[in-house]
Design a protein around this motif. Structure first.
Motif, mmCIF file in Angstrom:
data_model
loop_
_atom_site.group_PDB
_atom_site.id
_atom_site.type_symbol
_atom_site.label_atom_id
_atom_site.label_comp_id
_atom_site.label_asym_id
_atom_site.label_seq_id
_atom_site.Cartn_x
_atom_site.Cartn_y
_atom_site.Cartn_z
ATOM 1 N N GLU A 118 0.817 -1.211 0.000
ATOM 2 C CA GLU A 118 0.000 0.000 0.000
ATOM 3 C C GLU A 118 0.851 1.260 0.000
ATOM 4 O O GLU A 118 0.659 2.144 -0.837
ATOM 5 N N PRO A 119 1.834 1.382 0.919
ATOM 6 C CA PRO A 119 2.676 2.591 0.900
ATOM 7 C C PRO A 119 3.491 2.725 -0.396
ATOM 8 O O PRO A 119 3.680 3.827 -0.885
ATOM 9 N N LEU A 120 3.945 1.611 -0.968
ATOM 10 C CA LEU A 120 4.704 1.683 -2.211
ATOM 11 C C LEU A 120 3.818 2.148 -3.362
ATOM 12 O O LEU A 120 4.218 2.982 -4.168
ATOM 13 N N ALA A 121 2.605 1.638 -3.422
ATOM 14 C CA ALA A 121 1.671 2.074 -4.465
ATOM 15 C C ALA A 121 1.400 3.566 -4.331
ATOM 16 O O ALA A 121 1.363 4.293 -5.335
ATOM 17 N N ARG A 122 1.231 4.033 -3.117
ATOM 18 C CA ARG A 122 0.995 5.463 -2.878
ATOM 19 C C ARG A 122 2.219 6.280 -3.319
ATOM 20 O O ARG A 122 2.080 7.325 -3.946
ATOM 21 N N ALA A 123 3.407 5.776 -2.996
ATOM 22 C CA ALA A 123 4.636 6.490 -3.374
ATOM 23 C C ALA A 123 4.795 6.541 -4.891
ATOM 24 O O ALA A 123 5.153 7.588 -5.444
ATOM 25 N N LEU A 124 4.518 5.448 -5.577
ATOM 26 C CA LEU A 124 4.624 5.428 -7.041
ATOM 27 C C LEU A 124 3.615 6.373 -7.682
ATOM 28 O O LEU A 124 3.920 7.050 -8.661
ATOM 29 N N ALA A 125 2.425 6.422 -7.138
ATOM 30 C CA ALA A 125 1.396 7.315 -7.671
ATOM 31 C C ALA A 125 1.803 8.779 -7.515
ATOM 32 O O ALA A 125 1.400 9.624 -8.304
ATOM 33 N N GLY A 126 2.625 9.073 -6.513
ATOM 34 C CA GLY A 126 3.046 10.443 -6.255
ATOM 35 C C GLY A 126 4.221 10.921 -7.099
ATOM 36 O O GLY A 126 4.574 12.096 -7.063
ATOM 37 N N LEU A 127 4.843 10.025 -7.860
ATOM 38 C CA LEU A 127 5.981 10.420 -8.690
ATOM 39 C C LEU A 127 5.510 11.105 -9.975
ATOM 40 O O LEU A 127 4.422 10.820 -10.471
ATOM 41 N N SER A 128 6.359 11.952 -10.514
ATOM 42 C CA SER A 128 6.059 12.528 -11.830
ATOM 43 C C SER A 128 6.146 11.415 -12.870
ATOM 44 O O SER A 128 6.785 10.389 -12.651
ATOM 45 N N ALA A 129 5.525 11.629 -14.014
ATOM 46 C CA ALA A 129 5.524 10.620 -15.072
ATOM 47 C C ALA A 129 6.942 10.264 -15.502
ATOM 48 O O ALA A 129 7.270 9.086 -15.671
ATOM 49 N N GLY A 130 7.800 11.255 -15.662
ATOM 50 C CA GLY A 130 9.177 11.007 -16.092
ATOM 51 C C GLY A 130 9.962 10.207 -15.078
ATOM 52 O O GLY A 130 10.687 9.268 -15.427
ATOM 53 N N ASP A 131 9.837 10.574 -13.801
ATOM 54 C CA ASP A 131 10.539 9.851 -12.740
ATOM 55 C C ASP A 131 10.023 8.418 -12.640
ATOM 56 O O ASP A 131 10.803 7.473 -12.494
ATOM 57 N N ARG A 132 8.705 8.250 -12.722
ATOM 58 C CA ARG A 132 8.113 6.907 -12.617
ATOM 59 C C ARG A 132 8.550 6.035 -13.794
ATOM 60 O O ARG A 132 8.885 4.869 -13.626
ATOM 61 N N ASP A 133 8.583 6.613 -15.014
ATOM 62 C CA ASP A 133 9.018 5.849 -16.187
ATOM 63 C C ASP A 133 10.443 5.337 -16.005
ATOM 64 O O ASP A 133 10.727 4.166 -16.259
ATOM 65 N N VAL A 134 11.344 6.199 -15.579
ATOM 66 C CA VAL A 134 12.736 5.791 -15.384
ATOM 67 C C VAL A 134 12.823 4.697 -14.320
ATOM 68 O O VAL A 134 13.451 3.654 -14.539
ATOM 69 N N LEU A 135 12.192 4.913 -13.185
ATOM 70 C CA LEU A 135 12.247 3.938 -12.101
ATOM 71 C C LEU A 135 11.695 2.582 -12.531
ATOM 72 O O LEU A 135 12.309 1.541 -12.293
ATOM 73 N N LEU A 136 10.561 2.574 -13.218
ATOM 74 C CA LEU A 136 9.938 1.309 -13.597
ATOM 75 C C LEU A 136 10.657 0.635 -14.763
ATOM 76 O O LEU A 136 10.685 -0.601 -14.821
ATOM 77 N N LEU A 137 11.260 1.401 -15.671
ATOM 78 C CA LEU A 137 12.047 0.771 -16.729
ATOM 79 C C LEU A 137 13.273 0.071 -16.152
ATOM 80 O O LEU A 137 13.688 -0.980 -16.630
#
Length: 178
Positions: A118-137
């Motif tokens: 739950e906290p990780l999902a909340r943290a991922l939702a709070g990232l900018s699109a660019g930051d989230r793309d880099v992290l998830l790639l």
């Protein structure tokens, strides 16, 4: 002896067929972890359709086919950003004892313990699109920094700064929720 006139016309699709065969399952898996299995079939197929239509613009000096395809898939994933963010937010509202693990939840479970979902999902939702793309790639697709740079059309330094920022924000978010 020269090749028959139609031999060159058949070459690009044959070459592209090899690219498709080599990378489709991996791209599909990445999209499935990002958006869910239901959407992954469509987005992965669209990724290869876009790649095929724009194959003449592929520049091997900027990276390999794998990174190029991840870039296309990431761009298409952005179109589904609202659904993705809603999914992360919905995860925060789930009762962990009644949740059935899907692909996205399994990926999150690999990254952290079950009680951090739950906290990780909340943290991922709070990232900018660019930051989230880099992290998830990097986390889900296991691309190198150079491959992420090629996939997203950004510099190596930008990958480093976005990843650093994403890690810091996720860490801060997780620490504040514990």
């Amino acid at each position: 002896m020269t090749a028959p006139p139609d031999a060159k016309a058949e070459s690009p699709p044959d070459t592209f067929e090899a690219v498709f065969d080599r990378h489709f399952a991996e791209i599909h898996g990445y999209v499935a972890r990002r958006l869910g299995v239901d959407i992954a079939d469509d987005v992965a197929s669209e990724t290869f359709l876009v790649a095929y239509r724009t194959r003449d613009r592929f520049d091997p000096s900027r990276g390999d086919h794998r990174a190029w395809l991840y870039g296309i898939a990431s761009n298409l994933t952005r179109r589904h950003r609202r659904s993705e963010i809603r999914g992360y937010r919905a995860l925060t509202r789930l009762d962990p004892s009644s949740a059935v693990l899907g692909h996205e939840e399994a990926a999150i479970a690999r990254v952290s313990a079950q009680d951090l979902r739950e906290p990780l999902a909340r943290a991922l939702a709070g990232l900018s699109a660019g930051d989230r793309d880099v992290l998830l790639l990097i986390a889900l697709a296991e691309l190198t920094y150079d491959q992420v740079a090629a996939a997203l059309g950004i510099s190596y330094g930008t990958v480093c700064s976005r990843l650093s920022r994403a890690r810091r924000k996720v860490r801060t978010s997780l620490e504040s929720q514990s």
